[in-house]
Design an enzyme around this catalytic site. Structure first.
Site, PDB file in Angstrom:
ATOM      1  N   ASP A   1      20.881  73.196  55.524  1.00 46.10           N
ATOM      2  CA  ASP A   1      19.984  72.363  55.783  1.00 46.10           C
ATOM      3  C   ASP A   1      20.041  71.554  57.022  1.00 46.10           C
ATOM      4  OD1 ASP A   1      21.936  71.681  54.097  1.00 46.10           O
ATOM      5  OD2 ASP A   1      21.060  69.493  53.527  1.00 46.10           O
TER       6      ASP A   1
ATOM      7  N   ASP B   1      17.569  84.558  55.996  1.00 44.78           N
ATOM      8  CA  ASP B   1      16.146  85.005  55.780  1.00 44.78           C
ATOM      9  C   ASP B   1      15.161  83.637  56.331  1.00 44.78           C
ATOM     10  OD1 ASP B   1      13.728  86.052  55.298  1.00 44.78           O
ATOM     11  OD2 ASP B   1      14.075  86.502  53.069  1.00 44.78           O
TER      12      ASP B   1
END
Length: 473
Positions: free
Chosen positions: A333, A357
């Site tokens: 993150d 991804d």
């Protein structure tokens, strides 16, 4: 090797690419299987093939040529053969080793979950490689898109994409939940709710290490100085945390002379600044608040500092570490924020499947979106190059879609084959065309003063600019 696949005859003048001893041998007329793609794939493949053939002709003056072989997957395959992915298609890619494809539809309502994922798993194309760079003039939502120049190595066969999951309410899900609750979680205070769908997230040492190995090899071969392991190991300690640990293990065991880890660089840097610095003093500098830690933790950090200095101070100390490839890691993150704010601090990423991804699309958004983002799926002895975007069926056959993703995937393919002259012609042709503000609608609508071109016209402009490049040389 067959004379025909899916009823399509192999070009008589073509030869197969060979692979042995870890190296490819590419003939002057290699047979390259291609999958046209669904939806807009028809338009973008047609345009891209013209550009590929023109680049090869201009680069090699007829001495080299691609022998294209159409193979089938997706809607076109299903309509023709009643199979989404025929075995002949897989065999052709396996036999000829290098292939390129447009976007494919994911079947809905049963059958193959994802044709792209299936190809990767069947052929063990374990590294999804996505370079993301900025072309001058492309509209961007960030102030300094030119700072973005990374290559993402995404593990391609494991993680939640392994497809090991069971639908809520099925006997299989019930059986697994009962086992987990009754055996594995017994007495832990944790329970899986009975109405859950359940998936398995495998991440292996082998899968991690071969991916990280490719990422570091790429950095060495292309003069990149930072390789970052991206993970969520603070939460998923034994899957993504293991990815981080195995990545460092591989780096230090196989590339010791070429790399330094981030923590090692801190230790060596402290020692360089003060040759009389004690092990304890060095440890306190790399671990703030160490004085408040337990004795066992202190001993662990002291041992780490001493082991590092004993092992590599002679080869990496006295500033030598600054010339090595830096191996660091970042929480997933956090990376999303940092590629927005400090993109130029990153060069090569190695990630588990799902993180990669997300990250590749987030990076692509800064440089023009997925229409400008190429991709490759690489295994040992195989390479399948692809558009990274979807099929956009409502724009199919309208000659409007940006084909740059497939074209830039072709650049990757030619580099992979060692045909670097053709690769540079395509890359430079795209760059010139964009700088001239002659672009497809997706870019034109955000570029004041731009000329909107059809897909086919954009290809023609790139070929024209390739001619200009050759003339200038």
């Amino acid at each position: 090797m067959k004379n025909a696949y899916n009823g399509v005859t192999v070009p008589a003048d073509g030869r197969a690419i060979e692979y042995s001893g870890g190296e490819f041998r590419v003939p002057d007329r290699p047979v390259l299987p291609f999958i046209e793609g669904d939806g807009t794939g028809r338009d973008i493949w047609k345009a891209s093939r013209r550009v590929f053939d023109a680049a090869v002709e201009r680069a090699y003056g007829g001495k080299r040529k691609i022998a294209w072989l159409e193979v089938f997957a997706g809607e076109k395959s299903f309509n023709q053969f009643k199979e989404w992915l025929p075995q002949d298609t897989i065999e052709a890619i396996r036999d000829f080793r290098v292939a390129i494809k447009g976007p494919l539809t994911t079947p809905v309502g049963g059958g193959i979950r994802s044709l792209n994922v299936t190809l990767r798993q069947v052929l063990d194309l374990y590294a999804c490689v996505r370079p993301v760079r900025y072309f001058q003039g492309v509209p961007s939502p960030v102030r300094n898109p030119e700072r973005m120049n990374v290559v993402i190595f995404r593990e391609n066969t494991e993680d939640v994409y392994a497809g090991i999951e069971w639908k809520a309410g099925t006997p299989e899900a019930k059986k697994l939940i009962e086992f987990l609750n009754g055996e594995m979680l017994k007495g832990s205070g944790k329970q899986v709710r009975a109405d859950s769908g359940v998936g398995i997230k495998p991440i292996s040492a082998m899968g991690t290490k071969r991916l990280v190995r490719r990422a570091i090899q790429h950095a060495i071969e292309h003069g990149r100085k930072v390789v970052t392991l991206v993970h969520k190991g603070n939460i998923m300690k034994f899957t993504e945390g293991a990815f981080r640990d195995w990545g460092y293990e591989l780096a230090t065991q196989e590339f010791r002379a070429q790399i330094v880890t981030e923590r090692e660089s801190w230790i060596l840097g402290n020692q360089d600044r003060d040759a009389n610095l004690s092990v304890e003093g060095n440890a306190e500098m790399i671990e703030p608040g160490l004085d408040q830690a337990t004795e066992d933790f202190k001993k662990k950090i002291y041992a780490e500092v001493k082991q590092t200095l004993d092992a590599i101070s002679a080869t990496h100390g006295r500033g030598q570490w600054k010339q090595k490839i830096l191996i660091n890691d970042r929480i997933a993150d956090s990376v999303f924020q940092q590629v927005l704010m400090r993109a130029d601090e990153y060069q090569v990423f190695a990630t588990p499947n799902l993180n990669g991804d997300y990250l590749s699309d987030a990076c692509a958004a800064q440089v023009g979106g997925l229409g400008m983002a190429p991709g490759a799926n690489i295994g040992d002895g195989f390479g399948v190059f692809e558009a990274t975007h979807g099929t956009a069926p409502k724009y199919a056959d309208k000659d409007v879609i940006n084909p740059s993703s497939v074209m830039l995937s072709g650049v990757m393919m030619f580099d992979f084959m060692g045909w670097k002259e053709a690769a540079r012609l395509i890359e430079d042709g795209i760059a010139r065309t964009i700088q001239q503000k002659r672009v497809t609608y997706d870019l034109e609508r955000m570029m004041p003063g731009a000329t909107k071109l059809k897909t086919s016209e954009y290809a023609a402009a790139i070929i024209e600019n390739m001619q200009a490049t050759v003339a200038a040389d």
